[in-house]
Design a protein around this motif. Sequence first.
Motif, PDB file in Angstrom:
ATOM      1  N   ASP A   1       0.323  -1.835  -0.163  1.00  0.00           N
ATOM      2  CA  ASP A   1       0.115  -0.209   0.101  1.00  0.00           C
ATOM      3  C   ASP A   1       0.516   1.447  -0.041  1.00  0.00           C
ATOM      4  O   ASP A   1       0.176   2.038   0.525  1.00  0.00           O
ATOM      5  CB  ASP A   1      -1.119  -0.503   1.042  1.00  0.00           C
ATOM      6  CG  ASP A   1      -1.715   1.386   1.334  1.00  0.00           C
ATOM      7  OD1 ASP A   1      -2.323   1.749   0.149  1.00  0.00           O
ATOM      8  OD2 ASP A   1      -1.853   1.509   1.880  1.00  0.00           O
TER       9      ASP A   1
ATOM     10  N   THR B   1      -6.870   2.260  -0.520  1.00  0.00           N
ATOM     11  CA  THR B   1      -6.299   3.764  -0.736  1.00  0.00           C
ATOM     12  C   THR B   1      -5.000   3.816  -1.832  1.00  0.00           C
ATOM     13  O   THR B   1      -4.162   4.927  -2.168  1.00  0.00           O
ATOM     14  CB  THR B   1      -4.819   4.198   0.612  1.00  0.00           C
ATOM     15  OG1 THR B   1      -4.762   2.435   0.327  1.00  0.00           O
ATOM     16  CG2 THR B   1      -6.768   4.122   1.436  1.00  0.00           C
ATOM     17  N   SER B   2      -4.865   2.953  -2.551  1.00  0.00           N
ATOM     18  CA  SER B   2      -4.021   2.803  -3.348  1.00  0.00           C
ATOM     19  C   SER B   2      -4.135   1.177  -4.872  1.00  0.00           C
ATOM     20  O   SER B   2      -4.947   0.554  -4.370  1.00  0.00           O
ATOM     21  CB  SER B   2      -2.666   2.074  -2.812  1.00  0.00           C
ATOM     22  OG  SER B   2      -2.228   1.318  -2.460  1.00  0.00           O
TER      23      SER B   2
ATOM     24  N   ARG C   1      -3.400   9.533  -1.643  1.00  0.00           N
ATOM     25  CA  ARG C   1      -3.548   8.245  -1.310  1.00  0.00           C
ATOM     26  C   ARG C   1      -5.382   7.153  -1.435  1.00  0.00           C
ATOM     27  O   ARG C   1      -5.730   6.759  -0.567  1.00  0.00           O
ATOM     28  CB  ARG C   1      -3.548   7.653  -0.042  1.00  0.00           C
ATOM     29  CG  ARG C   1      -1.975   8.617   0.660  1.00  0.00           C
ATOM     30  CD  ARG C   1      -1.096   8.362  -0.407  1.00  0.00           C
ATOM     31  NE  ARG C   1      -0.686   6.851  -0.270  1.00  0.00           N
ATOM     32  CZ  ARG C   1       0.266   6.209  -1.313  1.00  0.00           C
ATOM     33  NH1 ARG C   1      -0.362   6.612  -2.670  1.00  0.00           N
ATOM     34  NH2 ARG C   1       0.069   4.737  -1.351  1.00  0.00           N
TER      35      ARG C   1
ATOM     36  N   SER D   1      -3.510   8.760  -8.171  1.00  0.00           N
ATOM     37  CA  SER D   1      -2.117   8.777  -7.371  1.00  0.00           C
ATOM     38  C   SER D   1      -1.846   9.389  -9.206  1.00  0.00           C
ATOM     39  O   SER D   1      -1.007  10.627  -9.884  1.00  0.00           O
ATOM     40  CB  SER D   1      -1.217   8.104  -7.992  1.00  0.00           C
ATOM     41  OG  SER D   1      -1.618   7.356  -6.206  1.00  0.00           O
TER      42      SER D   1
ATOM     43  N   SER E   1      -0.888   8.709   3.901  1.00  0.00           N
ATOM     44  CA  SER E   1      -1.545  10.213   3.451  1.00  0.00           C
ATOM     45  C   SER E   1      -0.363  11.436   4.536  1.00  0.00           C
ATOM     46  O   SER E   1      -0.092  11.874   5.703  1.00  0.00           O
ATOM     47  CB  SER E   1      -2.220  10.662   4.218  1.00  0.00           C
ATOM     48  OG  SER E   1      -2.417  12.445   3.959  1.00  0.00           O
TER      49      SER E   1
END
Lengths: 490, 490
Positions: A365, B201-202, B343, B335, A369
Motif C-alpha cells: 500500500d 488507498t492505492s 492515497r 495518484s 497520507s
Amino acid sequence: MNTLPRTVTGALLTLLERDGVLPGTLSTRVYRAIRAAILDSTLKAGDRLPSTRTLAADLSISRSTAEAAYAQLEDEGYLTRGVGSGSYVSADASAGRHARKSRLNAAASPALSKRGTQIASMGGCVDARVVRAFSAGMPALESFPVEPWQKLLARHARHDASRWMMYGDQQGLPALREAIAQYLSLSRGVHCDASQVIVLTSSQQALGLIAMLMLDDGDPVWLEEPGYRGAQTAFSGGGASIVPVPVDNEGLRVDEGLRLQPRARLAYVTPSHQYPLGVTLSLARRLQLIEWARQSNAWIVEDDYDSEFHYDSRPVSAIHGLDQHERVLYVGTFSKVLFPGLRLAYLVVPRQMVSAFVTARSQVDGHASPLMQAVLADFMQDGHFMAHVRRMRELYRARRDIFMEEIDRHLRGRLVPLAAQGGMQTSCLLADQRLSDQRLAGIAADVGIDLPRLSRLYLGADKRNGFVMGYSALAPADIREGIRALARIL
Amino acid sequence: MNTLPRTVTGALLTLLERDGVLPGTLSTRVYRAIRAAILDSTLKAGDRLPSTRTLAADLSISRSTAEAAYAQLEDEGYLTRGVGSGSYVSADASAGRHARKSRLNAAASPALSKRGTQIASMGGCVDARVVRAFSAGMPALESFPVEPWQKLLARHARHDASRWMMYGDQQGLPALREAIAQYLSLSRGVHCDASQVIVLTSSQQALGLIAMLMLDDGDPVWLEEPGYRGAQTAFSGGGASIVPVPVDNEGLRVDEGLRLQPRARLAYVTPSHQYPLGVTLSLARRLQLIEWARQSNAWIVEDDYDSEFHYDSRPVSAIHGLDQHERVLYVGTFSKVLFPGLRLAYLVVPRQMVSAFVTARSQVDGHASPLMQAVLADFMQDGHFMAHVRRMRELYRARRDIFMEEIDRHLRGRLVPLAAQGGMQTSCLLADQRLSDQRLAGIAADVGIDLPRLSRLYLGADKRNGFVMGYSALAPADIREGIRALARIL
C-alpha cells in the motif's frame, strides 16, 4: 446494498408452506425458509431483512419465534445484524453458497479461491459508525480539540502543497516518526528510535504485514482466548494455525501456551489491559513470555491499543521495554486516542527488520497520507496530543465510575463487570450463564442498544456469555438511560 | 537509515588487500570486497555507499571500474541506487544474508519466515519523490488546481468534523462511489454502478486484495512481459505462480498465454496503453481474452492506470464494457490523474463479489480517509476533475511532442522511442542492444538524471535494453536540458 422488496415475506410464506410437511418447531421452519431463500439466491448478500417485529406481524408468529430464527441464522453466518441498521444477508452466506454450488457441480469454478472463501467467511472487522450505548472502543469525539487540529490542517494544506501532493516516505514522515518514538519512550517505556517506527494506516495493516513477513502457512500462533477478532482474521488470513491460549487474572497463561503448542512462532498479546477481559499481564508472565520467545526464536506482538487510559494507577510499561533480545514487535494506533477517521497507526520493529517491513509495506500500500502525517506530527510536537490524552483520561475515568455505579444500582445480580481499571470499555458477564448473550443482544438491538457480545470473542467451545460494553463516548445521561433500558430487558 | 562513516573506504581497502591473491579484474575485486562487507555485516541494510566518483578517488581506481562494481552489486540485489540520493545496501542483501546464515546454521531461526524472505527479496514498489528528468509516471503537480482543492478541504474540515472523525464506510463514501461510477461510465465505457465500486488507498492495495481473494498458492497468473513490477510483487506475494506472456504491437499475446499456461486463473493487463511498451490492446485480443476467461472461469484484471491521457485519438474503451460475463476486475487510481499524496484508488468488481471484497478490505485496512473521500467527491461533482483531466491532456500532449522532437534531434540512432500515443512516459530502446541500460542508468544517475530501466521490467531472460522515460512533469526547458545531457552520455 439492496433493500429487500416487501414481497419477500410473500416468498417466505410460500417456502414455509412448501416446508409444511417437514418436522420442526415454527422457528426452525422460519429459519429453514430464510436459509433456503438465501441458498437459491432469492435473497442475495447485502439484502436487508425485515425486523423481527415486522416479520412476526407479517407471518403471524410471535416475536420470540422470529428472534430465535434470526439468531440461528446469524449464528450460522447467514445473517449479519447491525444495531438499528437491521439484519442483512451476509457475505459469508454468499461465500457459503458458492462453496456449496461448487460441491454440487465441480465443473463450475467458484468465484473466490479457496483462500478467498475462507477469508470472506471469517467476516469483516466491523467498527460502530454511530455513537450509541454501549458500542465499544469509541473515543469521545465531541471532546477532541478540533480547533487546533483544523488550524494545523489549514496551515499545511495552504503552504506545503508540493510536499503533500507528492509520493511520501514509505516508512513514514520523519518528523512524525520522531514524535512517535519520543512519545513511546517517555510514556510507554518503549526503547526505540525513529528509525524503527513505521507509520501505517491502521493497526490491522500492522498485523497483516507481520503475518506476511514473520509467518509461513501453518505456523502456529498463540492468541489470547477470548481475544481480539481482528488479530485472528489477520493471522488466519496469513495462513497461520491459531492456538487459543486461555487468559486468567494475570493475563495470558504462558504455561498453557507452552503445553498446547510450544513451537508457536508468534504470540499476540494485549498486555496493558487484555482485550476483552481488561486484566493486565503480570510482570512474571511478561518475563516468562520474553524467555519463551528468546529460547524458541519466536516473536511477541504487543498490541497496546488503548494503553493511554489507565485510571487507578500508573499504566504498566510496555513489554517492549523489558525485552533485551529484540523479540517484540510493538503495535499502536491513533484511532482510539485521537479519532478513527485519521487512518494513522504505527509499528515498531527490531532494527534489522526495518527494511523488510518498509519493502513489504510499499508492496501492499505505498505509504500513508503525507498531509495527515504532517498535521499529526505538529499536533504532537506542539503538546496538543499529551494534553488531550490527559483530558480524556479524566473524562473516561469519570464515565467509567458512572457506568459502574449504574450497573451496580440497576443490574446487580444480573451483570457482573470484570476488571475495569483502564480502557474504553468493560466486559460484563451474565450472572446467569445459561442465558445467551446472542439472543439478548438481538433483543437489545431492536430497542437501539448495542451490546457487543463477549461469546463471539472466544474461538474454543468454552465460551462465556456477556457483553463488551463501551462507555467512553457516552455522556452521563446516555449511560444512565442505557443501563435503565437494559435493566428492563435483562 | 545510517550514513556510512567515511572510514568505510579504509575497511574496503583492507578487504581489497586481503583479496589481493585472488584472481579477477579490479572491478571484480572491488565488487567482492563490498559484497564481503555486506555479508559480514560491516555494511548493513540502509547504509549509504560513497558515490562512484568518491570511491574511485579514494581507492585510486577509474570511475568506470567503480561503476562496473556497483552495477554488478545492484544487479545481484546487494545495492539499491537512487538518483541523486546515492547507493544503499538493500533490504534484499539483508534478507539474503539471513537466508545465507540460516543455511549455514540451521539451528538459528531466520528473522523472517520463508514467505517473508521471499517478499523482502522482491524489493519494494519505489516511486520517485522528486520531480526530475526522466522519472516515469509523475503528474505535473504545479498545474494541479490547488485552490479549489484547498477550499473544499477547508470547508469539509470546518463543518463536517463529526463525519470525518468517525469510522467511515468500509466500501467507500457513497457520494465518492457514485462520482467514480459516473465518471467510469461516461469516460471509460465501464458498465457499473456505485454498489460495485470499492474505494481503496492505492491500486497496489487493489492488486493485493485480488490476490488474497481470487488466488490460491501456486495458481498460475499471466503477466505482461515486460510489465508492471507492482503487479508481480502483489501476485507473487499472494503465492501465485507468475507466467510472463510476451507483448507485441497489439498488446498481450493471448495465443502465447494459451500455449504457455492455458489453466491460468487470472490475467493482469494494462490494455489502454501497455506498461511499459505503450501499445493498445487490439479489439481482437480483447475479445480473445474475454473468451478465454469465460471458457476457463478465469479473471481479467484490467489496470487502467493512466488511461485518461490519450493524445492522438479517443481512448479505447475499457475491456470491462465489452465483457458480458462479469470476468473483469477493473482497477484505477487517482495518484496519476490527480496527485500521489491523495492515497485514493478504486476497484470495480462483479456484483456477487462485492461483499467478499469489502470484508477482506476491512480485514487488511479498515477503510480510506473519510475527509479526503468527501473532498474528492465534491471535486468530481463540481466538475474540477474533468476540467483538470482535459487541461492535463493538452499539457502532456505538448510535452510529449517536445520530448519526441528532442529525442529525434539529439539522440536519433541511439535511442528509439516506442509507441507514444498516450500516457505519461514513453519507453525508448537503446539502438545498440549490446549496451547495458543498467550501466548507462548508473552513469546518468551520477549527473542527476533518472533513467528508469526497461530491462528491469522483464521477468524472462529475453530482455531489451532501454529506458521508461517520463515527461509529463517536466517543463519544456527541463526536457530539452535533460535530453542534451543524455546526448553527452549515451
